[in-house]
Design an enzyme around this catalytic site. Structure first.
Site, PDB file in Angstrom:
ATOM      1  N   THR A  28      -4.477  -9.197   0.535  1.00  0.00           N
ATOM      2  CA  THR A  28      -4.116  -8.971  -0.965  1.00  0.00           C
ATOM      3  C   THR A  28      -4.171 -10.248  -1.407  1.00  0.00           C
ATOM      4  OG1 THR A  28      -1.858  -9.124  -1.996  1.00  0.00           O
ATOM      5  CG2 THR A  28      -1.766  -9.967   0.160  1.00  0.00           C
ATOM      6  N   SER A  29      -4.523 -10.031  -2.864  1.00  0.00           N
ATOM      7  CA  SER A  29      -4.906 -11.125  -3.865  1.00  0.00           C
ATOM      8  C   SER A  29      -3.575 -11.884  -4.073  1.00  0.00           C
ATOM      9  CB  SER A  29      -5.636 -10.584  -5.059  1.00  0.00           C
ATOM     10  OG  SER A  29      -4.817  -9.554  -5.610  1.00  0.00           O
ATOM     11  N   ASP A  39      -0.550   4.192   1.233  1.00  0.00           N
ATOM     12  CA  ASP A  39      -1.271   5.014   1.845  1.00  0.00           C
ATOM     13  C   ASP A  39      -0.691   5.716   3.228  1.00  0.00           C
ATOM     14  OD1 ASP A  39      -1.775   3.206   3.586  1.00  0.00           O
ATOM     15  OD2 ASP A  39      -3.640   2.477   2.445  1.00  0.00           O
ATOM     16  N   HIS A  97       5.813  -0.686  -2.804  1.00  0.00           N
ATOM     17  CA  HIS A  97       5.176   0.181  -4.068  1.00  0.00           C
ATOM     18  C   HIS A  97       5.228   1.657  -3.549  1.00  0.00           C
ATOM     19  CE1 HIS A  97       3.083  -3.548  -5.404  1.00  0.00           C
ATOM     20  NE2 HIS A  97       4.086  -3.620  -5.727  1.00  0.00           N
ATOM     21  N   ASN A 149       0.926  -1.376   0.008  1.00  0.00           N
ATOM     22  CA  ASN A 149       0.054  -0.079  -0.020  1.00  0.00           C
ATOM     23  C   ASN A 149       1.218   1.168   0.036  1.00  0.00           C
ATOM     24  OD1 ASN A 149      -1.959  -1.788   0.226  1.00  0.00           O
ATOM     25  ND2 ASN A 149      -2.557  -1.254   2.167  1.00  0.00           N
TER      26      ASN A 149
HETATM   27  P1  OAD Z   1      -6.112  -6.593  -4.624  1.00  0.00           P
HETATM   28  O1  OAD Z   1      -7.232  -5.630  -5.035  1.00  0.00           O
HETATM   29  O2  OAD Z   1      -5.643  -7.139  -5.692  1.00  0.00           O
HETATM   30  O3  OAD Z   1      -6.382  -7.531  -3.346  1.00  0.00           O
HETATM   31  C1  OAD Z   1      -6.944  -7.034  -2.458  1.00  0.00           C
HETATM   32  C2  OAD Z   1      -7.419  -8.349  -1.556  1.00  0.00           C
HETATM   33  O4  OAD Z   1      -7.931  -8.023  -0.155  1.00  0.00           O
HETATM   34  C3  OAD Z   1      -8.822  -8.958  -2.318  1.00  0.00           C
HETATM   35  O5  OAD Z   1      -8.359 -10.446  -2.651  1.00  0.00           O
HETATM   36  C4  OAD Z   1      -9.854  -8.915  -1.135  1.00  0.00           C
HETATM   37  O6  OAD Z   1     -10.761 -10.134  -1.315  1.00  0.00           O
HETATM   38  C5  OAD Z   1      -9.181  -8.630   0.115  1.00  0.00           C
HETATM   39  N1  OAD Z   1      -9.759  -7.476   0.840  1.00  0.00           N
HETATM   40  C6  OAD Z   1     -10.447  -6.674   0.735  1.00  0.00           C
HETATM   41  N2  OAD Z   1     -11.013  -5.906   1.720  1.00  0.00           N
HETATM   42  C7  OAD Z   1     -10.789  -6.760   2.881  1.00  0.00           C
HETATM   43  C8  OAD Z   1     -10.653  -6.840   4.299  1.00  0.00           C
HETATM   44  N3  OAD Z   1     -11.497  -5.899   4.778  1.00  0.00           N
HETATM   45  N4  OAD Z   1     -10.321  -7.922   4.972  1.00  0.00           N
HETATM   46  C9  OAD Z   1      -9.473  -9.003   4.341  1.00  0.00           C
HETATM   47  N5  OAD Z   1      -9.483  -9.005   3.003  1.00  0.00           N
HETATM   48  C10 OAD Z   1      -9.831  -7.842   2.466  1.00  0.00           C
HETATM   49  O7  OAD Z   1      -4.847  -5.420  -3.989  1.00  0.00           O
HETATM   50  P2  OAD Z   1      -3.308  -5.952  -3.733  1.00  0.00           P
HETATM   51  O8  OAD Z   1      -3.138  -7.412  -3.567  1.00  0.00           O
HETATM   52  O9  OAD Z   1      -2.825  -5.183  -2.522  1.00  0.00           O
HETATM   53  O10 OAD Z   1       0.034  -2.011  -7.519  1.00  0.00           O
HETATM   54  O11 OAD Z   1      -3.007  -5.478  -5.250  1.00  0.00           O
HETATM   55  C11 OAD Z   1      -1.598  -5.621  -5.449  1.00  0.00           C
HETATM   56  C12 OAD Z   1      -1.100  -4.502  -6.206  1.00  0.00           C
HETATM   57  O12 OAD Z   1      -1.775  -4.608  -7.619  1.00  0.00           O
HETATM   58  C13 OAD Z   1      -1.025  -3.057  -5.822  1.00  0.00           C
HETATM   59  O13 OAD Z   1       0.024  -2.912  -4.787  1.00  0.00           O
HETATM   60  C14 OAD Z   1      -1.180  -2.183  -6.892  1.00  0.00           C
HETATM   61  C15 OAD Z   1      -2.181  -2.893  -7.624  1.00  0.00           C
HETATM   62  O14 OAD Z   1      -2.186  -2.749  -9.150  1.00  0.00           O
HETATM   63  C16 OAD Z   1       0.567  -1.118  -8.114  1.00  0.00           C
HETATM   64  O15 OAD Z   1       0.101  -0.290  -8.370  1.00  0.00           O
HETATM   65  C17 OAD Z   1       1.909  -1.105  -8.469  1.00  0.00           C
END
Ligand code: OAD
Ligand code: ZN
Length: 237
Positions: free
Chosen positions: A190-191, A105, A120, A103
């Site tokens: 994270t996905s 933020d 990131h 993140n």
């Molecule tokens: P994603 O949006 O790919 O995944 C977020 C995950 O968190 C999803 O699988 C949701 O199910 C889960 N989720 C959402 N809210 C939740 C909660 N309250 N409790 C538990 N789980 C929850 O986000 P990231 O994995 O962070 O990169 O994505 C990785 C990268 O892709 C980011 O850093 C960004 C993006 O493109 C860049 O911009 C370089």
């Protein structure tokens, strides 16, 4: 219940590392990327958000990039939630060695975490491409158009990793070392589909891998505990 289970696991651990993503901040009002209501499913932008988060878009559509950055990527009013707070508390107790986050933020630091590895980057650092002067998020939000350095007039670029850009090697090394040394790794919100970040899990040699994510991840099979719930709830202990 997830919080009780997570608490039991944490109590057994000697040294915990947390590795998280956008799902950690959804409870703070910042949408993630890939969920049904995530950024990548939102309509109404002139260009797809994935495109606007790329280096080539930054270079070719700088004004539009900064507009998107100020209005979407920066979240000046977001406050840490229970997940951020508990992680900071665990670090202060000596239980947690590091937070590794995708993140941008700054909410882990806002909650009091000290050892935060921002894979990131961060919207709280914006750097002059010419002289290296660093500007805050507040400063950038008060500018318009393409932000120019007060010292030298250079373009001030967010210290955020865009698509097509490499991650900082020092950050990767620090993350690898932290993961190699801990005996418990908690992965949350994270996905686990974006590399190289998602590949960090392979360095874990400890005894307890916990995944806390609303949706299944490709690495759930490896986990000793999977909490399919809101991570802010799982950290309510
Ligand atoms: P994603 O949006 O790919 O995944 C977020 C995950 O968190 C999803 O699988 C949701 O199910 C889960 N989720 C959402 N809210 C939740 C909660 N309250 N409790 C538990 N789980 C929850 O986000 P990231 O994995 O962070 O990169 O994505 C990785 C990268 O892709 C980011 O850093 C960004 C993006 O493109 C860049 O911009 C370089
Ligand atoms: Zn400058």
């Amino acid at each position: 219940e997830a919080a009780q289970e997570l608490k039991n696991h944490v109590e057994r651990a000697k040294s915990v590392v947390f590795f998280g993503g956008a799902g950690v901040s959804t409870a703070s009002g910042i949408p993630d990327f890939r969920s049904p209501n995530g950024l990548y499913h939102q309509r109404g932008y002139k260009y797809p958000p994935e495109t606007m988060l790329s280096h080539s878009f930054y270079e070719s559509h700088m004004e539009e990039f900064y507009d998107f950055y100020r209005h979407v990527m920066c979240a000046p009013n977001a406050q840490p939630n229970q997940a951020h707070r508990k992680l900071a508390e665990l670090e202060a107790e000596g239980k947690l060695a590091a937070v590794i986050t995708q993140n941008i933020d700054g909410l882990h630091q806002a909650a009091g975490s000290k050892n935060v590895i921002e894979l990131h980057g961060s919207t709280h650092r914006n750097i002059c491409r010419r002289c290296g002067e660093v500007y805050s998020q507040e400063w950038i939000l008060a500018t318009g158009g393409i932000p120019r350095c007060e010292k030298c007039g250079g373009v001030v670029k967010p210290d955020v990793v865009l698509y097509e850009e490499a991650l900082d090697q020092g950050n990767i090394s620090r993350a690898v070392r932290a993961i190699e040394r801990c005996d418990m790794l908690i992965i949350g919100g994270t996905s686990l589909v974006v590399y190289p970040a998602a590949g960090l899990v392979q360095y874990f040699r400890g005894s307890d891998l916990v995944i806390c994510n609303l949706e299944p991840t490709p690495q759930d099979d490896m986990a000793d505990l999977v909490c399919a719930c809101d991570i802010a709830k799982a950290f309510e202990f």
